[in-house]
Design a protein around this motif. Structure first.
Motif, PDB file in Angstrom:
ATOM      1  N   ALA B 197       6.784  29.284 -22.305  1.00  0.00           N
ATOM      2  CA  ALA B 197       6.499  29.134 -23.725  1.00  0.00           C
ATOM      3  C   ALA B 197       5.807  27.806 -23.925  1.00  0.00           C
ATOM      4  O   ALA B 197       5.770  26.960 -23.036  1.00  0.00           O
ATOM      5  N   MET B 198       5.327  27.692 -25.112  1.00  0.00           N
ATOM      6  CA  MET B 198       4.700  26.430 -25.444  1.00  0.00           C
ATOM      7  C   MET B 198       5.466  25.826 -26.589  1.00  0.00           C
ATOM      8  O   MET B 198       5.682  26.476 -27.615  1.00  0.00           O
ATOM      9  N   GLU B 199       5.883  24.609 -26.389  1.00  0.00           N
ATOM     10  CA  GLU B 199       6.543  23.872 -27.469  1.00  0.00           C
ATOM     11  C   GLU B 199       5.535  22.906 -28.030  1.00  0.00           C
ATOM     12  O   GLU B 199       4.999  22.067 -27.288  1.00  0.00           O
ATOM     13  N   VAL B 200       5.327  23.002 -29.278  1.00  0.00           N
ATOM     14  CA  VAL B 200       4.392  22.049 -29.853  1.00  0.00           C
ATOM     15  C   VAL B 200       4.938  21.585 -31.188  1.00  0.00           C
ATOM     16  O   VAL B 200       5.550  22.360 -31.931  1.00  0.00           O
ATOM     17  N   LEU B 201       4.737  20.325 -31.455  1.00  0.00           N
ATOM     18  CA  LEU B 201       5.262  19.751 -32.680  1.00  0.00           C
ATOM     19  C   LEU B 201       4.640  20.413 -33.896  1.00  0.00           C
ATOM     20  O   LEU B 201       5.318  20.890 -34.784  1.00  0.00           O
ATOM     21  N   TYR B 203       0.791  22.604 -34.924  1.00  0.00           N
ATOM     22  CA  TYR B 203      -0.475  23.086 -34.399  1.00  0.00           C
ATOM     23  C   TYR B 203      -1.609  22.213 -34.897  1.00  0.00           C
ATOM     24  O   TYR B 203      -1.623  21.765 -36.024  1.00  0.00           O
ATOM     25  N   VAL B 204      -2.533  22.046 -34.016  1.00  0.00           N
ATOM     26  CA  VAL B 204      -3.654  21.149 -34.311  1.00  0.00           C
ATOM     27  C   VAL B 204      -4.777  21.968 -34.911  1.00  0.00           C
ATOM     28  O   VAL B 204      -4.909  23.159 -34.635  1.00  0.00           O
ATOM     29  N   GLY B 205      -5.541  21.334 -35.735  1.00  0.00           N
ATOM     30  CA  GLY B 205      -6.711  22.015 -36.287  1.00  0.00           C
ATOM     31  C   GLY B 205      -7.778  22.187 -35.220  1.00  0.00           C
ATOM     32  O   GLY B 205      -7.799  21.485 -34.211  1.00  0.00           O
ATOM     33  N   ARG B 206      -8.668  23.128 -35.471  1.00  0.00           N
ATOM     34  CA  ARG B 206      -9.751  23.353 -34.514  1.00  0.00           C
ATOM     35  C   ARG B 206     -10.723  22.182 -34.511  1.00  0.00           C
ATOM     36  O   ARG B 206     -10.810  21.449 -35.482  1.00  0.00           O
ATOM     37  N   ALA B 207     -11.410  22.072 -33.448  1.00  0.00           N
ATOM     38  CA  ALA B 207     -12.317  20.931 -33.325  1.00  0.00           C
ATOM     39  C   ALA B 207     -13.394  20.963 -34.394  1.00  0.00           C
ATOM     40  O   ALA B 207     -13.750  19.954 -34.962  1.00  0.00           O
ATOM     41  N   TRP B 214     -11.085  36.787 -35.885  1.00  0.00           N
ATOM     42  CA  TRP B 214     -10.607  37.919 -35.097  1.00  0.00           C
ATOM     43  C   TRP B 214     -11.716  38.371 -34.171  1.00  0.00           C
ATOM     44  O   TRP B 214     -12.893  38.216 -34.450  1.00  0.00           O
ATOM     45  N   ARG B 215     -11.263  39.004 -33.104  1.00  0.00           N
ATOM     46  CA  ARG B 215     -12.265  39.539 -32.171  1.00  0.00           C
ATOM     47  C   ARG B 215     -12.580  40.968 -32.578  1.00  0.00           C
ATOM     48  O   ARG B 215     -11.751  41.853 -32.481  1.00  0.00           O
ATOM     49  N   THR B 216     -13.749  41.138 -33.076  1.00  0.00           N
ATOM     50  CA  THR B 216     -14.146  42.489 -33.499  1.00  0.00           C
ATOM     51  C   THR B 216     -15.470  42.845 -32.871  1.00  0.00           C
ATOM     52  O   THR B 216     -16.062  42.056 -32.140  1.00  0.00           O
ATOM     53  N   THR B 219     -18.176  40.505 -33.967  1.00  0.00           N
ATOM     54  CA  THR B 219     -18.238  39.254 -33.206  1.00  0.00           C
ATOM     55  C   THR B 219     -18.861  39.492 -31.841  1.00  0.00           C
ATOM     56  O   THR B 219     -19.608  38.656 -31.335  1.00  0.00           O
ATOM     57  N   ASN B 223     -22.019  37.624 -30.442  1.00  0.00           N
ATOM     58  CA  ASN B 223     -22.033  36.911 -29.162  1.00  0.00           C
ATOM     59  C   ASN B 223     -23.244  37.281 -28.335  1.00  0.00           C
ATOM     60  O   ASN B 223     -23.915  36.419 -27.768  1.00  0.00           O
TER      61      ASN B 223
END
Lengths: 457, 537
Positions: B197-201, B203-207, B214-216, B219, B223
């Motif tokens: 699992a991932m423990e994170v304080l 979530y960070v915003g995207r760069a 979503w992947r549709t 998209t 691409n």
């Protein structure tokens, strides 16, 4: 020129941040972030286990620390020291870890190369990439960070998958005509992917971004093949170093070989300059001894100064023929690097371990050979200009530029065997790494208006 | 060598005895001498006559015959004299001797030839032997090479077979390994390890600050589009570069073509070449005409490119031929005409020298004539006109000289007057200064006297005037001397005429001292000034 004092280091983990402001170093389980100019400690993080790998994110805001034994990756933030993130792979194990180009995803390769897990720091999503290839360079990102190529192997056949990094969508998936894919590398322009085969087979394939095979190149059969490759920064040339001690250059228009660089044991061309490192006899003045000895004095007593002499061509180098019955023999071209301005190519022939060969790409001829006293450990080009830094496992760093060659003694107390070096992104300083320590070498900045002087001797 | 043949010659006379003598005597003759003598080759036909004429002439017939007789007898031939002491010759014996000699000569030659033939035969045999050895060596080497090649091929085959075997084995092992991996993967996934699992304080915003999408299919399409855009960009850039390069190269080629055309000689001069390159030239001209149009350069189609390269190639070939011809010519000229050069140059040289000599002569003649003329002029009496002219010339000369002197005289006069004026001014100043000085002195004396008189008032009052007079006398005396000094000037200022200006100046200087002693009346400075003024007016 200025040297910092020695700091502790473990695992050769010393990295400059991509924006050039910080320097990260590891000591066992601690991660120390220093300011580049003052080397003052900015941050200090403690991880759960001995750190095996660190990597800065592309925006220099985060840094990941991978601990393979425990299968944990910890991510630290520079902006918010309180922020923490821990990725635990658990029983899946961890073999490799790296950032994605956007700096918000971490790709973990689990043990036995079972899968690659893509963890996102932005969302809770997790992606899996199955059947990754267990090879040296299995993941490659384009320079602009848009696409990722992953080498895969299914049913004893090699494949390459191209993903779009923004949403991890599969773009292309194609098989490669390789026996056992050894590595993949994107061209700096991001349009061509080089795929090369294991050393038992000399074969390199060039694929376009859309998955078409552009060209195949095979220099010879049966003998050991490709050992290392390098793209030129303009994507014009592809240099292939092979076990037959030759470098072959392919051009990007026809993908055919335009020239071959040989690395013979004797250099006879009179236009080649050969710099030979010779030891200067140390001059110790006994009257000036003081107790405790000053650092400069100590360095001069315990380490011999060296300088470069220009040898008269023809010059013979120490040639080593490796034992034939061992695997991965120390022969062939093991290191290849283009200078950032595309003008020079630095190579190392593992049969002649003490020499660095510098080729002039404009003339496609051998330009300079640096003959050192010890075996070359590593060399790296300055990221901004055609300046090469070489280290050979002693406490000296050697700098070459077209203007000349200089041997710089690091003033240290005691032993400092430089095994690796790492340039600062601006090219003004570099980190010299040894097994237990590192120091930062500042070249004269523009403050006094003079660039570093090359001292000829 | 010693194959003597008895020659039976028909008996012509009773001198046949000699023949028998000859036959019997042949055994006595030493073989060495014979062989030595016989080996001498017969003289060649050219020198035959000279030889004969050298040996025997009309004068020494007897001597030569006797000499020959001696030689022949020593060699074992019969004597050529009819009798032992007589002077008649036995013709038959002579002929026989000659014949013998010829036969001997033939034998000699044949022997030589045979020797040579044997030598060459032996040589041939030796060379043949060597040839055989080398050929066998060559065959051996070929064989070795073939063996090596076979071995190499064999080894390569072995390697390839082993490689296939290894590949097969590797694949087998890999399949096994994959199976294990799958198994392991299943186990790992089944375990549902909560640890993974991932423990994170937080979530960070995207760069880039955007939200994840979503992947549709959309998209996906996007691409693809993006990817093709990237590729197209790259190709476009490369094409631009290549176009630039092409344009540059075309320019260079055109330049080269022009230069080559300029270098080549004009084709009209040589009809031969014309006939050869007739069709070629016409094509070339057409090409040149076409390709020199600016428009054609823009096109990059096959035909234009081919035409350009072909035309350049043709012209280059022509230029090459031309240069080769020139080279040949130059080499010919160098070797052949060296002698002529000398001759020509000498001729030129001689012509030049002749010309120069002529010139010298002409100059000499001119000088002579001029000298004569000059002498004539000097010696011969001239006409009245000429004399008058001459006299006039002389007069003119003198007149000019006089004018010059007059000018000088005037200048000097001016200078003299300037000097005098300055002197008078100085004298006036001096007089004034003296006057002032005298007044001061007088005042000082008066003062002294007064001071003295105040002392002496009790004693005497008479002496005061004398002291005073003394001073005045002194003053007068000084004035007189001054006036005396000025006098000569006054005297001299009178008679000044234009002609004797200089002389008067000299006189004035001389009589200066003399005039000093003359006593003069009370002439005060004022008087002198007046006279000066008069003079100047």
């Amino acid at each position: 020129m200025d040297f910092s004092e020695l700091f502790k280091l473990s695992g050769l983990l010393g990295r400059f941040s991509p924006d050039g402001k910080c320097l990260a170093s590891c000591v066992q389980y601690r991660l120390i972030i220093r300011d580049v100019n003052t080397l003052q400690i900015l941050q200090l993080y403690t991880c759960l286990d001995q750190i095996q790998y660190i990597e800065w994110s592309s925006d220099s805001l985060f840094i990941l620390c991978a601990m393979y034994k425990r299968g944990i990756v910890q991510v630290w933030s520079l902006e918010q020291p309180d922020w923490h993130c821990k990725i635990d792979e658990g029983s899946a194990g961890l073999v490799a870890s790296c950032w994605s180009p956007d700096g918000r995803h971490i790709l973990n390769t689990t043990e036995f190369h079972l899968r690659i897990t893509v963890w996102s720091l932005c969302t809770k999503s997790v992606s899996y990439i199955k059947y990754p290839k267990a090879c040296q360079q299995g993941i490659a990102f384009t320079k602009d960070g848009r696409y990722m190529a992953v080498a895969e192997r299914r049913d004893c056949k090699d494949f390459v998958s191209l993903f779009v990094c923004s949403n991890w969508q599969l773009l292309r998936h194609f098989d490669t005509e390789t026996q056992d894919l050894f590595g993949i590398e994107w061209a700096p322009n991001g349009c061509v992917l080089a795929v090369w085969d294991t050393c038992l087979e000399y074969k390199i394939l060039l694929y376009s971004l859309d998955g078409r095979l552009l060209s195949t190149y095979q220099a010879y059969e049966w003998s050991l093949g490709i050992k290392s490759i390098a793209w030129s920064p303009s994507s014009q040339f592809l240099a292939i170093g092979s076990y037959d001690e030759k470098v072959r250059i392919l051009n990007h228009v026809t993908w055919k070989k335009i020239t071959e660089f040989e690395h013979p044991a004797t250099v006879t061309n009179t236009k080649t300059i050969v710099y030979k490192e010779v030891e200067k006899s140390p001059s110790v003045e006994t009257e000036r001894f003081s107790f405790p000895p000053t650092r400069a004095l100590a360095s001069s007593v315990f380490s011999t100064q060296s300088k470069y002499d220009i040898s008269q061509v023809p010059v013979s180098f120490q040639y080593i023929k490796p034992v034939a019955d061992r695997a991965n023999p120390k022969m062939g071209i093991g290191m290849l690097a283009f200078s950032p301005d595309n003008c020079f190519l630095a190579t190392k022939n593992d049969n002649i371990p003490n020499a660095v060969w510098i080729w002039d790409i404009q003339k496609l001829k051998l330009f300079v050979v640096l003959e050192q006293l010890c075996a070359i450990q590593s060399f790296q080009w300055d990221p901004r200009q055609p300046r090469l830094a070489v280290c050979t496992g002693n406490s000296k760093v050697y700098l070459w530029s077209p203007a000349g060659c200089v041997s710089v003694q690091v003033p240290t107390e005691g032993d400092f065997q430089i095994v690796s070096l790492c340039w600062h992104p601006s090219g003004d300083s570099m980190a010299l790494l040894s097994k237990d320590n590192f120091c930062v070498f500042f070249m004269a900045t523009a403050k006094d208006g003079t660039k570093w002087q090359v001292r000829f001797s | 060598m010693g194959d003597w043949k008895t020659v039976t010659v028909p008996v012509l006379s009773s001198d046949s005895k000699n023949i028998f003598q000859y036959t019997s005597e042949k055994k006595i003759s030493p073989p060495n001498m014979n062989s030595q003598v016989l080996r001498l080759p017969l003289p060649s036909s050219k020198s035959m006559h000279s030889f004969f004429s050298a040996f025997c002439t009309e004068e020494n017939i007897e001597q030569s015959i006797s000499y020959l007789n001696r030689e022949l007898t020593t060699l074992g031939f019969p004597s050529i004299y009819a009798e032992s002491k007589g002077k008649e010759l036995n013709l038959i014996s002579i002929i026989n001797c000659m014949n013998e000699l010829l036969v001997l000569q033939h034998k000699n030659l044949r022997a030589q030839e045979e020797e040579q033939l044997e030598l060459s035969k032996r040589e041939i045999v030796g060379l043949q032997e060597r040839d055989r050895q080398l050929q066998s060596k060559n065959r051996n080497l070929h064989q070795l090479l073939k063996n090596e090649k076979d071995e190499v091929q064999k080894l390569q085959n072995i390697i390839s077979s082993r490689a296939t075997q290894y590949n097969h084995d590797m694949k087998r092992k890999e399949r096994e390994y994959n199976k294990l991996k799958e198994r392991l993967h299943q186990l790992v996934m089944n375990k549902k390890d909560k640890k993974i699992a991932m423990e994170v304080l937080n979530y960070v915003g995207r760069a880039d600050g955007k939200r994840g999408a979503w992947r549709t299919d959309k998209t996906e399409a996007r691409n693809e589009e993006q990817m093709y855009k990237v590729l197209l960009n790259d190709y476009e850039q490369r094409q631009k570069q290549l176009l630039l390069e092409n344009a540059e190269l075309k320019k260079v080629l055109q330049q080269m073509k022009k230069e080559i055309i300029s270098l080549l000689p004009p084709q009209k001069q040589k009809p031969k070449e014309r006939s050869e390159d007739g069709p070629v030239l016409s094509d070339l001209e057409e090409d040149i005409g076409e390709l020199n149009k600016e428009n054609m350069w823009e096109l990059s189609c096959e035909t234009v490119r081919e035409q350009l390269t072909n035309s350049i190639r043709k012209q280059w070939r022509m230029l090459k031929n031309h240069v080769e011809k020139l080279d040949n010519q130059v080499s010919r000229v160098h070797s052949g005409t060296l002698n002529d050069k000398d001759v020509i140059s000498r001729e030129d040289h001689e012509l030049e020298t002749e010309k120069l000599e002529l010139e010298i002569q002409q100059c000499k003649e001119m000088i002579k004539t001029q000298q004569q003329l000059l002498q004539q002029q000097l010696m011969s009496p001239c006409d009245d006109d000429t004399t008058l002219l001459l006299q006039d010339c002389y007069l003119l000369e003198e007149r000019e000289r006089l004018q010059e002197e007059w000018r000088l005289f005037q200048e000097q006069k001016k200078n003299f007057e300037k000097e005098r004026r300055s002197f008078t001014e100085a004298a006036i100043r001096l007089g004034l200064e003296r006057k002032a000085f005298e007044e001061d002195r007088g005042a000082w004396l008066k003062q002294q006297f007064l001071s003295m008189s105040t002392d002496y008032k009790q004693s005497e009052n008479v002496t005061t005037p004398s002291a005073f007079i003394g001073t005045s006398d002194q003053d007068n005396r000084v004035v007189n001397s001054m006036s005396q000094q000025k006098k000569p000037h006054c005297m001299l200022s009178g008679p000044i005429s234009a002609e004797s200006c200089q002389t008067s100046q000299y006189i004035s200087h001389n009589s200066f001292n003399a005039a000093l002693k003359k006593p003069a009346g009370d002439s005060k400075p004022n008087q002198w000034e007046e006279s000066d003024k008069e003079e100047t007016e």
